[in-house]
Design an enzyme around this catalytic site. Structure first.
Site, PDB file in Angstrom:
ATOM      1  N   HIS A 327       0.983  -1.316  -0.077  1.00 17.12           N
ATOM      2  CA  HIS A 327       0.409   0.163  -0.104  1.00 17.12           C
ATOM      3  C   HIS A 327       0.924   1.438   0.407  1.00 17.12           C
ATOM      4  CE1 HIS A 327      -2.985   2.308   0.318  1.00 17.12           C
ATOM      5  NE2 HIS A 327      -3.905   1.684   1.556  1.00 17.12           N
ATOM      6  N   LEU A 414     -30.316   9.589  -2.618  1.00 12.86           N
ATOM      7  CA  LEU A 414     -30.020   9.328  -1.940  1.00 12.86           C
ATOM      8  C   LEU A 414     -28.754   9.165  -2.775  1.00 12.86           C
ATOM      9  CD1 LEU A 414     -32.062   8.002   0.630  1.00 12.86           C
ATOM     10  CD2 LEU A 414     -31.215  10.242   1.280  1.00 12.86           C
ATOM     11  N   HIS A 415     -27.904   9.861  -1.851  1.00 12.89           N
ATOM     12  CA  HIS A 415     -26.145   8.806  -2.257  1.00 12.89           C
ATOM     13  C   HIS A 415     -25.795   7.864  -2.169  1.00 12.89           C
ATOM     14  CE1 HIS A 415     -21.595   9.402  -2.945  1.00 12.89           C
ATOM     15  NE2 HIS A 415     -22.114  10.572  -3.822  1.00 12.89           N
ATOM     16  N   ASP A 417     -23.031   5.980  -1.105  1.00 16.41           N
ATOM     17  CA  ASP A 417     -21.810   5.721  -0.781  1.00 16.41           C
ATOM     18  C   ASP A 417     -22.142   6.582   1.185  1.00 16.41           C
ATOM     19  OD1 ASP A 417     -19.161   5.107  -0.117  1.00 16.41           O
ATOM     20  OD2 ASP A 417     -18.766   7.276   0.589  1.00 16.41           O
ATOM     21  N   THR A 441     -12.248   6.548   3.401  1.00 15.80           N
ATOM     22  CA  THR A 441     -10.994   7.294   2.371  1.00 15.80           C
ATOM     23  C   THR A 441     -11.873   7.778   1.924  1.00 15.80           C
ATOM     24  OG1 THR A 441     -10.172   5.214   2.624  1.00 15.80           O
ATOM     25  CG2 THR A 441      -9.368   6.853   0.955  1.00 15.80           C
ATOM     26  N   THR A 452      -4.931  10.681   0.260  1.00 15.92           N
ATOM     27  CA  THR A 452      -5.903  10.872   1.008  1.00 15.92           C
ATOM     28  C   THR A 452      -6.542  11.328   2.214  1.00 15.92           C
ATOM     29  OG1 THR A 452      -5.360   9.122   2.001  1.00 15.92           O
ATOM     30  CG2 THR A 452      -6.544   8.200   0.432  1.00 15.92           C
TER      31      THR A 452
END
Length: 612
Positions: A327, A414-415, A417, A441, A452
């Site tokens: 990562h 609605l979103h 996520d 994130t 990020t």
């Protein structure tokens, strides 16, 4: 006419890099008031008062000075955070990377043309490797279109880290070695590394300047497989990459001291395009249950993957695929972009190679043989044992929630996520009877070398809504308005974070300036509320939207009593991977998934009655 022609030229992958804005520094007052708002759900009245006082003293005293120094740093750098973040989040971390830092995931190809099938593995591996090499070529020649948010270009620098990149352990701090170059910059390594049964082979992916075709790659893979099948397992040196970082650094120094040729082998692995891991296991998975494949990607055989490599492509014996990636050099979106490309190519070609079957006279793969002594063997045994114990402690589930997906949520305006994030908050609250500090994130790729920012979904509004959902006296209208205000708050914080206006990275910067100057740690950071609300990497829920594609991933929890919660959103379903530590008695990944599923239904129902 000339300007019209210029507009018609395809955009080059890295063409906007120099025009991206620098990463901004938020205002001190803004960050501190956001911080107070974020810790509120975790505090009693008395504790909150004390923290307000600590923050006031910080704002008027040492915080002010540190902030000025941060502004000065930002004047001298296009991204004041970049180097710090790499060091603190990745390179200085000493715990083993392979399980704690790496991300892994399952290949989605089993959903269409490549269901698990005996005897298909090498054929498929040759095809997927060929497509992966085409993507490398797109990057080399800058033909991959730059990504954008609306019309604003996003930073593409991380894409340079996908190939020919490796983390190298150091006693106190690791380093990243990146050998990738675009065609205009010069030559780039073009060899692959294949690992099989604890042994390591290499061959060039180019012959006469041309990428090997799938039949040619297949011939190389068959050679490796047949060499390994008739002989005992190799030494499994790659298991060393799964150990604690300082131990691995010392073991690596020892390897080099045994024989200088060992250093040459290490450099061959580090500079290779990527690693192909030929795994003999068959982690059966289906479109509804990806658990085995995801677990195999994250926790599989350590002797056939190089944990520090930015991409290990894992080919399982039943013709399914997975990956594990370091990562440090890049965030998951880079790998998601590449794997989404692979998935689309495999769909378009129905998983077949339709070109020529001709195999040129290419040199056979060469085995890379380390010279080992008793200490090196004992280092490898220790690494394997440590890895086995820690991976056995990881509980992982990866299931598809198939009742509904993005379409139904968007229909309610609605979103998607935010919908999932709030369902996760409610599920945690139901299961553990308290709010869970949470990290989501947020990308800051609008800015030069941006990576990020932390978005903290456990807001006061979210907690009020969770309480309303648990309160039998609260009616649907009360619950609905609480839900909508939680949605609004979440969306607002997320867009602020993406605009470089979060507060976590800013506070980290202030903390690091104090540390670099040898000052005492400001009280703000030793206040119990700082870590209880997630600060200093203490988030109980570590979550991320992997995207709106078929590509999925998983990470281990950040803390012992925490969860990793990754998800991808499709029109008709949501696929979720949840991790927890078995040795923690309070947490259970399967229970969280079950409660999460019922929360999803309740929320959709609440949103439906809202329209009456």
């Amino acid at each position: 006419m000339a300007s019209r022609l210029a507009g018609a030229l395809p955009e080059r992958t890295f063409q906007y890099q120099n025009s991206l804005p620098p990463l901004p520094v938020p205002t001190l007052d803004g960050s501190l008031s956001k911080y107070l708002d974020a810790v509120h759900p975790f505090a009693s009245e008395g504790e909150f008062k004390a923290t307000v006082e600590i923050v006031r003293k910080f704002r008027e005293g040492v915080g002010k000075e540190l902030h000025q120094k941060l502004l000065q740093r930002a004047q001298e750098r296009r991204n004041w955070l970049e180097e710090w973040w790499l060091d603190t989040a990745y390179l200085e971390v000493r715990i083993p990377s392979q399980l704690n830092v790496n991300f892994g995931g399952p290949g989605p190809y089993l959903e269409h043309f490549w269901p698990p099938a005996e005897g298909s593995s090498l054929q498929r591996t040759s095809i997927i490797t060929w497509h992966t090499l085409q993507y490398w070529d797109l990057l080399r020649t800058e033909r991959l279109a730059p990504q954008k948010a609306g019309k604003a270009p996003l930073d593409m620098d991380q894409f340079r880290m996908l190939y020919c990149t490796c983390k190298v352990p150091g006693v106190k701090k690791d380093t990243i070695h990146n050998y990738f170059k675009t065609v205009s910059e010069g030559p780039c390594p073009s060899h692959l590394v294949v690992m099989c049964r604890g042994r390591i082979f290499t061959f060039d992916a180019l012959f006469d300047g041309q990428i090997l075709s799938p039949p040619e790659l297949l011939r190389q893979l068959i050679f490796v497989k047949e060499r390994c099948e008739g002989e005992p397992e190799g030494d499994g040196v790659s298991a060393l990459t799964s150990d604690e970082r300082t131990r691995w650094a010392k073991a690596r120094e020892h390897l080099i001291s045994i024989d200088p040729h060992n250093k040459t082998i290490l450099e061959t692995i580090q500079s290779s395009l990527f690693v192909i891991s030929l795994d003999e296991s068959k982690p059966y998975s289906s479109p509804e249950n990806y658990t085995n494949l995801t677990a195999a990607g994250l926790t599989g055989n350590p002797t056939i993957r190089w944990g520090d490599k930015s991409y290990n492509s894992i080919a399982f014996a039943d013709g399914t695929f997975g990956s594990t990636c370091d990562h440090a050099p890049y965030d998951a979106m880079v790998l998601v972009s590449m794997c989404w490309y692979l998935d689309q190519q495999i769909r378009a070609t129905e998983g077949q190679w339709k070109g020529s079957d001709k195999v040129r006279q290419i040199p056979l793969p060469e085995e890379l043989l380390f010279t080992l002594d008793e200490k090196a063997h004992s280092d490898i045994r220790h690494a394997k044992q440590q890895y086995l114990e820690s991976t056995q402690d990881l509980q992982l589930v990866c299931y598809a929630f198939t009742a509904f997906g993005k379409s139904a949520i968007k229909q309610k305006k609605l979103h998607p996520d935010t919908f999932i994030q709030l369902a996760m908050q409610l599920a945690y609250y139901r299961l553990h009877k308290k709010p869970g500090s949470c990290y989501e994130t947020a990308t800051t790729r609008k800015f030069y070398h941006g990576r990020t920012e932390t978005m903290r979904p456990c807001t006061r509004e979210a907690v009020s809504w969770c309480k309303a959902m648990m309160d039998p006296a609260c009616d649907a209208n009360g619950r609905r308005s609480a839900m909508l205000s939680a949605f609004n708050k979440h969306n607002k914080l997320m867009s602020e974070a993406q605009d470089g206006n979060g507060f976590d990275r800013h506070l980290l910067g202030l903390y690091l300036i104090a540390k670099e100057e040898g000052r005492p740690t400001p009280e703000l950071f030793s206040d119990p509320l700082y870590s209880r609300s997630g600060g200093g990497g203490n988030f109980v829920l570590s979550s991320s939207l992997v995207g709106y594609t078929t590509i999925m991933g998983a990470v281990a929890p950040m803390v012992h009593h925490g969860y990793g919660f990754f998800y991808r959103i499709r029109d008709d379903r949501i696929v979720i991977s949840i991790t927890a530590w078995k040795s923690c008695r309070e947490t259970d990944a399967a229970s969280l998934f079950n409660v999460f599923s019922s929360c999803m239904h309740e929320m959709l129902h609440l949103a439906t009655t809202a329209q009456l």
